[in-house]
Write a protein that holds these residues in place. Structure first.
Motif, mmCIF file in Angstrom:
data_model
loop_
_atom_site.group_PDB
_atom_site.id
_atom_site.type_symbol
_atom_site.label_atom_id
_atom_site.label_comp_id
_atom_site.label_asym_id
_atom_site.label_seq_id
_atom_site.Cartn_x
_atom_site.Cartn_y
_atom_site.Cartn_z
ATOM 1 N N ALA A 81 83.645 141.768 78.530
ATOM 2 C CA ALA A 81 84.432 140.567 78.267
ATOM 3 C C ALA A 81 85.309 140.214 79.454
ATOM 4 C CB ALA A 81 85.299 140.770 77.031
ATOM 5 N N GLY A 82 85.778 141.228 80.164
ATOM 6 C CA GLY A 82 86.574 140.998 81.365
ATOM 7 C C GLY A 82 85.859 141.557 82.574
ATOM 8 N N THR A 83 86.517 141.635 83.697
ATOM 9 C CA THR A 83 85.963 142.261 84.883
ATOM 10 C C THR A 83 86.971 143.266 85.394
ATOM 11 O OG1 THR A 83 86.927 140.752 86.506
ATOM 12 C CG2 THR A 83 84.879 140.057 85.447
ATOM 13 N N SER A 84 86.538 144.137 86.312
ATOM 14 C CA SER A 84 87.445 145.136 86.847
ATOM 15 C C SER A 84 88.628 144.492 87.551
ATOM 16 C CB SER A 84 86.686 146.058 87.805
ATOM 17 O OG SER A 84 86.122 145.316 88.872
ATOM 18 N N ARG A 85 88.483 143.231 87.999
ATOM 19 C CA ARG A 85 89.576 142.585 88.726
ATOM 20 C C ARG A 85 90.767 142.283 87.830
ATOM 21 N NH1 ARG A 85 85.109 139.931 90.683
ATOM 22 N NH2 ARG A 85 85.495 138.121 89.347
ATOM 23 N N ASP A 86 90.527 142.111 86.507
ATOM 24 C CA ASP A 86 91.651 141.788 85.634
ATOM 25 C C ASP A 86 92.055 142.984 84.766
ATOM 26 O OD1 ASP A 86 89.642 141.929 83.763
ATOM 27 O OD2 ASP A 86 89.728 139.836 83.173
ATOM 28 N N GLY A 87 91.786 144.194 85.258
ATOM 29 C CA GLY A 87 92.134 145.388 84.505
ATOM 30 C C GLY A 87 93.618 145.498 84.221
ATOM 31 N N SER A 88 94.451 145.167 85.210
ATOM 32 C CA SER A 88 95.902 145.254 85.011
ATOM 33 C C SER A 88 96.379 144.257 83.963
ATOM 34 C CB SER A 88 96.626 145.017 86.333
ATOM 35 O OG SER A 88 96.344 146.054 87.251
ATOM 36 N N ALA A 89 95.854 143.047 84.019
ATOM 37 C CA ALA A 89 96.252 142.027 83.042
ATOM 38 C C ALA A 89 95.817 142.419 81.639
ATOM 39 C CB ALA A 89 95.654 140.675 83.427
ATOM 40 N N LEU A 90 94.609 142.948 81.511
ATOM 41 C CA LEU A 90 94.138 143.396 80.204
ATOM 42 C C LEU A 90 95.013 144.521 79.671
ATOM 43 C CD1 LEU A 90 90.242 143.408 80.481
ATOM 44 C CD2 LEU A 90 91.599 142.178 78.797
ATOM 45 N N PHE A 91 95.400 145.440 80.556
ATOM 46 C CA PHE A 91 96.205 146.574 80.106
ATOM 47 C C PHE A 91 97.597 146.108 79.658
ATOM 48 C CE2 PHE A 91 98.617 150.599 80.721
ATOM 49 C CZ PHE A 91 97.880 151.377 79.838
ATOM 50 N N GLN A 92 98.143 145.119 80.320
ATOM 51 C CA GLN A 92 99.422 144.567 79.880
ATOM 52 C C GLN A 92 99.296 143.941 78.488
ATOM 53 O OE1 GLN A 92 100.673 141.895 83.006
ATOM 54 N NE2 GLN A 92 101.652 143.529 84.172
ATOM 55 N N LYS A 93 98.201 143.235 78.258
ATOM 56 C CA LYS A 93 97.979 142.652 76.933
ATOM 57 C C LYS A 93 97.798 143.751 75.876
ATOM 58 C CE LYS A 93 95.830 138.366 78.599
ATOM 59 N NZ LYS A 93 94.579 137.562 78.638
ATOM 60 N N LEU A 94 97.102 144.805 76.269
ATOM 61 C CA LEU A 94 96.932 145.933 75.351
ATOM 62 C C LEU A 94 98.288 146.528 74.999
ATOM 63 C CD1 LEU A 94 95.153 148.037 73.877
ATOM 64 C CD2 LEU A 94 95.076 149.316 76.015
ATOM 65 N N GLY A 95 99.153 146.694 75.989
ATOM 66 C CA GLY A 95 100.484 147.227 75.731
ATOM 67 C C GLY A 95 101.283 146.355 74.780
ATOM 68 N N ALA A 96 101.185 145.051 74.950
ATOM 69 C CA ALA A 96 101.897 144.137 74.056
ATOM 70 C C ALA A 96 101.369 144.269 72.632
ATOM 71 C CB ALA A 96 101.757 142.704 74.559
ATOM 72 N N PHE A 97 100.054 144.398 72.493
ATOM 73 C CA PHE A 97 99.467 144.569 71.162
ATOM 74 C C PHE A 97 99.962 145.868 70.532
ATOM 75 C CE2 PHE A 97 96.197 146.318 68.376
ATOM 76 C CZ PHE A 97 96.035 145.275 67.479
ATOM 77 N N ILE A 98 99.979 146.958 71.296
ATOM 78 C CA ILE A 98 100.441 148.240 70.764
ATOM 79 C C ILE A 98 101.880 148.140 70.281
ATOM 80 C CG2 ILE A 98 101.071 150.595 71.442
ATOM 81 C CD1 ILE A 98 98.536 150.625 73.176
ATOM 82 N N GLN A 99 102.732 147.504 71.069
ATOM 83 C CA GLN A 99 104.140 147.399 70.670
ATOM 84 C C GLN A 99 104.317 146.579 69.389
ATOM 85 O OE1 GLN A 99 107.015 147.134 74.237
ATOM 86 N NE2 GLN A 99 105.018 146.648 75.133
ATOM 87 N N SER A 100 103.493 145.575 69.209
ATOM 88 C CA SER A 100 103.574 144.807 67.966
ATOM 89 C C SER A 100 103.120 145.653 66.782
ATOM 90 C CB SER A 100 102.745 143.524 68.064
ATOM 91 O OG SER A 100 101.354 143.812 68.126
ATOM 92 N N GLU A 101 102.104 146.479 66.977
ATOM 93 C CA GLU A 101 101.635 147.366 65.917
ATOM 94 C C GLU A 101 102.655 148.459 65.617
ATOM 95 O OE1 GLU A 101 97.946 147.238 64.225
ATOM 96 O OE2 GLU A 101 99.379 145.593 64.399
ATOM 97 N N MET A 102 103.322 148.959 66.643
ATOM 98 C CA MET A 102 104.371 149.951 66.424
ATOM 99 C C MET A 102 105.460 149.397 65.511
ATOM 100 S SD MET A 102 104.761 151.541 70.281
ATOM 101 C CE MET A 102 106.139 152.609 69.855
ATOM 102 N N ALA A 103 105.855 148.157 65.760
ATOM 103 C CA ALA A 103 106.891 147.535 64.935
ATOM 104 C C ALA A 103 106.391 147.326 63.511
ATOM 105 C CB ALA A 103 107.317 146.210 65.560
ATOM 106 N N ARG A 104 105.140 146.910 63.358
ATOM 107 C CA ARG A 104 104.594 146.641 62.023
ATOM 108 C C ARG A 104 104.475 147.914 61.205
ATOM 109 N NH1 ARG A 104 99.458 146.453 59.511
ATOM 110 N NH2 ARG A 104 98.381 147.151 61.412
ATOM 111 N N LEU A 105 104.103 149.018 61.859
ATOM 112 C CA LEU A 105 103.785 150.252 61.162
ATOM 113 C C LEU A 105 104.891 151.303 61.246
ATOM 114 C CD1 LEU A 105 100.092 150.466 62.404
ATOM 115 C CD2 LEU A 105 100.845 149.852 60.099
ATOM 116 N N SER A 106 105.966 150.998 61.953
ATOM 117 C CA SER A 106 107.092 151.929 62.110
ATOM 118 C C SER A 106 106.677 153.232 62.781
ATOM 119 C CB SER A 106 107.743 152.223 60.750
ATOM 120 O OG SER A 106 108.247 151.048 60.158
ATOM 121 N N VAL A 107 105.846 153.131 63.803
ATOM 122 C CA VAL A 107 105.437 154.299 64.585
ATOM 123 C C VAL A 107 106.428 154.477 65.735
ATOM 124 C CG1 VAL A 107 103.637 155.278 66.045
ATOM 125 C CG2 VAL A 107 103.012 154.031 63.963
ATOM 126 N N PRO A 108 107.114 155.622 65.839
ATOM 127 C CA PRO A 108 108.163 155.767 66.858
ATOM 128 C C PRO A 108 107.667 155.796 68.294
ATOM 129 C CG PRO A 108 108.512 157.312 65.050
ATOM 130 C CD PRO A 108 107.144 156.719 64.863
#
Length: 461
Positions: free
Chosen positions: A4-31
């Protein structure tokens, strides 16, 4: 499969992944969460939240978490090194190495092999956790106690997740290597892969930054105790590691069998055998090779093995043909929901993969009543009822983990199940949203088992 992406946008994808994780942490109360991704030839690491709600330290890519049952793949990797050295054999009866092995079924005890242990087809009750002391004889002693475990299905016939099988495998590694299990894993896997933040013993973990488990309840969150597993059970799930070390392990498993120094640890053919699907493992896991769970989405092979301990849940997956890997380490019981949604997000956004659901089965309430009843397993009872034309699952914990006499936790809320082709079920509501299982029938066509969470539960009524 095009990514879906390319190796050139790996950093951008990882930042989006981090944002998704933080939203899930808040939803699920994972410390706390640590995540690692291997993508486009690059490594990406991050940590979010804290190690503990009572003694909070920030999580990063070098924070140690318990990885639970991913440990089983380390047990198998070490064993396969001993197989290549001629010290173990996958298909020779275990009694060649442990002549005193006794199980409830004498036929099983006489015929069971290392391959049966590694593909979860031993057939005896697998969720058995006991404390045989901290000494070097812990594995030998727990193997002796396994004679009391009921034989649920004939050897080699039904896949059902089996922790206890790995106590035998760990003992075989000790006998073949002439070392303790822990030292053998260190010498055969950790050290040559430079996994210098991966340990078994709490005293080794505690001098580094590490996570503690948490139980997230409806009203409060508390630290899960005890922190570690008993020494007897180490081969099934006691490795504590970091996201960085887990990516080192992933790169080895996707590689040619050599370590970063060019030393050959395994033949690539051996690793291919480990990652080849050989035994159907139900809709929850696809198929199993030698400990690895294997499936395909749109022709892309995925190899995985997650883990769960007392309040720490982890995911580990790689796509060898794509050079992609992800590990997600969490420190709460609801981390299983977080790492499940995170891995699905990553597969979609990095590789363009979405696992399809099997076709729905249309059933009336009267027809669904055939599936209703109580299903009994070692760690929980599962009650199925039909409400408003839908199957509803209520799990009732029975205790028994992480210690044999551990008290049961609070029952989770009920969850609806959808019924699909081949009598599979998929959870609709948290905490079992997306969880998969299936009904298994006996030779007369009557429903005998519900396999859910990888374990078979016997129908009682």
């Amino acid at each position: 499969m095009a990514q879906a992406g390319t190796s050139r946008d790996g950093s951008a994808l990882f930042q989006k992944l981090g944002a998704f994780i933080q939203s899930e942490m808040a939803r699920l109360s994972v410390p706390g969460v640590a995540v690692g991704v291997q993508y486009g030839g690059a490594e990406y690491l991050a940590g979010f939240g804290v190690t503990s709600i009572t003694n909070p330290l920030p999580v990063d890519g070098d924070t140690i978490f318990q990885i639970g049952s991913t440990t089983k793949t380390f047990t198998a990797t070490a064993a396969m090194r001993l197989v290549e050295e001629g010290k173990l054999d996958l298909d020779t009866p275990v009694r060649r190495y442990i002549p005193s092995l006794e199980l409830q079924s004498e036929e099983t005890a006489a015929r069971v092999t290392l391959r049966h242990l590694f593909n979860h087809t031993g057939g005896w009750l697998g969720d058995y956790f006991d404390d045989t002391g901290p000494g070097d004889d812990a594995r030998a002693r727990i193997v002796e106690r396994m004679v009391d475990l009921p034989q649920l299905t004939p050897l080699g016939e039904v896949w059902s997740y089996n922790n206890a099988a790995f106590y035998i495998a760990g003992r075989m590694i000790e006998i073949a290597s002439g070392q303790t299990y822990e030292q053998a894993i260190h010498d055969l896997v950790f050290a040559p892969l430079r996994m210098d933040r991966s340990f078994f013993y709490p005293e080794d973990v505690m001098v580094h930054r590490f996570a503690v488990g948490h139980i997230v309840g409806s009203n409060e969150t508390h630290v899960a105790l005890p922190w570690g597993l008993t020494r007897a059970t180490y081969p099934a799930g006691a490795v504590a590691s970091t996201a960085r070390d887990q990516l080192r392990y992933a790169r080895f498993q996707m590689g040619d069998g050599t370590n970063p120094n060019g030393e050959r640890l395994l033949q690539r053919a051996t690793m291919d055998e480990m990652q080849a699907p050989t035994t159907p493992a139900g809709s929850n896991s696809g198929a199993v090779g030698i400990t690895w769970m294997v499936n395909e989405i749109d022709g892309t092979k995925l190899v995985r093995h997650g883990g769960a301990t007392n309040g720490q849940m982890s995911a580990f997956l790689f796509a060898p043909d794509e050079g992609f890997a992800i590990t997600v380490l969490t420190n709460a019981n609801r981390g299983v929901e977080l790492h499940g949604s995170t891995v699905n997000w990553a597969l979609r956004e990095y590789l363009g993969l979405v696992e399809p659901e099997p076709p729905l089965l249309e059933r009336t309430a009267e027809q669904l009543a055939e599936y209703a009843g109580r299903y009994h397993a070692a760690l929980s009872d599962l009650d199925l009822t039909v409400e408003d034309g839908v199957l509803v699952l209520q799990a009732t914990p029975r205790g028994g983990f992480p210690l044999r006499d551990s008290k049961p936790g609070d029952p989770p809320p009920p969850t609806r199940l959808t019924l699909h082709q081949d009598e599979r079920v998929i959870g609709v509501d948290t905490p079992y949203k997306g969880a998969r299982g299936e009904f298994l029938r006996d030779t007369d066509g009557a429903i005998e088992w519900l396999r859910f969470g990888g374990r078979i539960a016997k129908r009682e009524r």
